[in-house]
Scaffold this active site. Structure first.
Site, mmCIF file in Angstrom:
data_model
loop_
_atom_site.group_PDB
_atom_site.id
_atom_site.type_symbol
_atom_site.label_atom_id
_atom_site.label_comp_id
_atom_site.label_asym_id
_atom_site.label_seq_id
_atom_site.Cartn_x
_atom_site.Cartn_y
_atom_site.Cartn_z
ATOM 1 N N LYS A 1 20.174 41.192 5.024
ATOM 2 C CA LYS A 1 19.448 39.914 5.090
ATOM 3 C C LYS A 1 17.925 40.114 5.136
ATOM 4 O O LYS A 1 17.444 41.225 5.377
ATOM 5 C CB LYS A 1 19.946 39.128 6.307
ATOM 6 C CG LYS A 1 21.425 38.739 6.195
ATOM 7 C CD LYS A 1 21.854 37.848 7.355
ATOM 8 C CE LYS A 1 23.312 37.431 7.197
ATOM 9 N NZ LYS A 1 23.734 36.505 8.263
ATOM 10 N N ASN B 1 20.698 38.065 11.995
ATOM 11 C CA ASN B 1 21.638 39.122 12.398
ATOM 12 C C ASN B 1 21.819 40.199 11.333
ATOM 13 O O ASN B 1 22.842 40.852 11.279
ATOM 14 C CB ASN B 1 22.967 38.502 12.839
ATOM 15 C CG ASN B 1 23.689 37.790 11.726
ATOM 16 O OD1 ASN B 1 23.161 37.688 10.617
ATOM 17 N ND2 ASN B 1 24.882 37.299 11.994
ATOM 18 N N GLU C 1 32.504 35.480 -3.144
ATOM 19 C CA GLU C 1 31.135 35.958 -2.884
ATOM 20 C C GLU C 1 30.722 37.052 -3.873
ATOM 21 O O GLU C 1 29.579 37.081 -4.326
ATOM 22 C CB GLU C 1 31.030 36.451 -1.430
ATOM 23 C CG GLU C 1 31.176 35.288 -0.447
ATOM 24 C CD GLU C 1 31.100 35.693 1.016
ATOM 25 O OE1 GLU C 1 31.032 34.792 1.862
ATOM 26 O OE2 GLU C 1 31.111 36.906 1.319
HETATM 27 P P1 CMP Z 1 26.963 35.408 8.463
HETATM 28 O O1 CMP Z 1 27.980 36.448 8.751
HETATM 29 O O2 CMP Z 1 26.109 35.594 7.260
HETATM 30 O O3 CMP Z 1 27.692 33.971 8.366
HETATM 31 C C1 CMP Z 1 27.076 32.773 8.721
HETATM 32 C C2 CMP Z 1 25.714 32.960 9.321
HETATM 33 O O4 CMP Z 1 25.249 31.863 10.055
HETATM 34 C C3 CMP Z 1 25.780 34.097 10.355
HETATM 35 O O5 CMP Z 1 25.967 35.320 9.739
HETATM 36 C C4 CMP Z 1 24.479 33.886 11.083
HETATM 37 O O6 CMP Z 1 23.360 34.361 10.349
HETATM 38 C C5 CMP Z 1 24.432 32.352 11.115
HETATM 39 N N1 CMP Z 1 24.988 31.805 12.356
HETATM 40 C C6 CMP Z 1 26.261 31.847 12.787
HETATM 41 N N2 CMP Z 1 26.389 31.224 13.983
HETATM 42 C C7 CMP Z 1 25.150 30.782 14.299
HETATM 43 C C8 CMP Z 1 24.619 30.061 15.403
HETATM 44 N N3 CMP Z 1 25.403 29.656 16.423
HETATM 45 N N4 CMP Z 1 23.307 29.769 15.392
HETATM 46 C C9 CMP Z 1 22.520 30.155 14.372
HETATM 47 N N5 CMP Z 1 22.968 30.843 13.292
HETATM 48 C C10 CMP Z 1 24.255 31.156 13.257
#
Ligand code: CMP
Length: 139
Positions: free
Chosen positions: A11, A114, A128
């Protein structure tokens, strides 16, 4: 178990912080073959489409903004049990509860920022992978 393909994104936070190489090394060290890899940048419509499943979530707008803020690295990965295996190497979505030694424990700074995405199921992985790679790139 069988050989599977999964899709992953390094990311914008991790690319900007210069952690892409270390993340790729951790993925390779876990036995993944990199079938295809490309640096790109998501447009807002692309980010909205990619995360459409989260459209109703309160974090959706922030997630779209984050995912469009800079370059990302998209990858097609192959290994035995690749989908669950990558999620193990990545660690929990929330880095505060991610296990020691996982990518998110090392490099993620919040539940949103993350550092890495990995497909959560075989159907999602197929969608995807198709979102970013043509069939000829995945031979
Ligand atoms: P990803 O695995 O890419 O899938 C969805 C994304 O949403 C996740 O990683 C995080 O980057 C984001 N995400 C998931 N839960 C939350 C949350 N509670 N608050 C903010 N961002 C979130």
């Amino acid at each position: 178990m069988s050989v599977e393909r999964t899709f992953s994104i390094i990311k914008p936070d991790a690319v900007a912080a210069g952690h892409a190489g270390e993340i790729l090394a951790m993925i390779e060290a876990a036995g993944f073959k990199i079938l295809a890899v490309r640096m790109t940048r998501l447009s807002e419509p692309q980010a909205r489409g990619f995360y459409a499943v989260h459209a109703a979530k309160p974090f959706y707008a922030g997630l779209v903004k984050f995912m469009t803020e800079g370059p990302i690295i998209v990858m097609a990965l192959e290994r035995e049990n690749a989908i669950a295996g990558l999620r193990e190497v990545m660690g929990a979505t929330n880095p505060e509860i991610a296990a020691e030694g996982t990518i998110r424990k090392r490099f993620a700074t919040s539940i949103e920022r993350n550092c890495i995405h990995g497909s959560d199921a075989a159907e999602t992985a197929a969608v995807e992978l198709g979102f970013f790679f043509g069939a000829a790139e995945l031979l």
